[in-house]
Motif scaffolding. Structure first.
Motif: not given
Length: 175
Positions: A60-84
């Motif tokens: 998610k981070e390396q290929m899709l550019g999801v930020s570590r901060e987003t995952i830490e703050k909201y989790g991998v199952v979140s609106e913020e993560t799916v947007i990224e």
């Protein structure tokens, strides 16, 4: 693949092909089933560039550019993560549109805060991202099938809205 999913995939195929848009996918809990549904229809190679199945945080981070901060703050199952994830798929695969899924299909992995059956889906283009939260555990297979069907519906509605807006803008410019 359900009959409904086949009909939606056919309609998406016709619309994307006709409008000349490209599409990519970013999938976690659906594990490539969205891509399989899209490519089950002949002609999908005209618009579908590919997808990333990002089960792990690293992908998610390396290929899709999801930020570590987003995952830490909201989790991998979140609106913020799916947007990224959706934005990352568009950027990585250089497409006009992308759809994304992330969630907990089950049977394990749920928590009181994010129970089994919680799935976030998104459809995106360069200007806008629409999301939807799915809830309710109907068993792993049904949870995945529901997510596939729902994200295809979300994309179809999103495309129709954008095509309608473009037609209206074009008519306004012509007058």
């Amino acid at each position: 693949m359900s009959v409904e999913t086949k009909f939606i995939s056919r309609e998406l195929n016709d619309l994307l092909w006709r409008e000349g848009f490209s599409l990519s996918t970013a999938e976690s809990c659906t594990a490539g089933n969205v891509a399989a549904s899209i490519t089950a229809i002949p002609g999908s190679s005209q618009f579908y560039k590919g997808g990333v199945v990002g089960y792990s945080v690293e992908v998610k981070e390396q290929m899709l550019g999801v930020s570590r901060e987003t995952i830490e703050k909201y989790g991998v199952v979140s609106e913020e993560t799916v947007i990224e994830m959706a934005k990352g798929a568009m950027k990585t695969l250089k497409t006009d549109y992308a759809i994304a899924t992330t969630g907990i299909a089950g049977p394990g992995g749920g928590t009181p805060e994010v129970p089994i059956g919680t799935i976030w889906i998104a459809a995106a283009n360069a200007d806008k991202v629409v999301t939807k939260k799915l809830e309710g555990d109907e068993g792993r297979e049904r949870n995945v099938l529901n997510a596939v069907c729902e994200v295809l519906h979300l994309l179809l509605d999103f495309l129709k809205e954008n095509c309608k807006d473009n037609d209206s803008q074009h008519k306004n410019n012509v007058q």
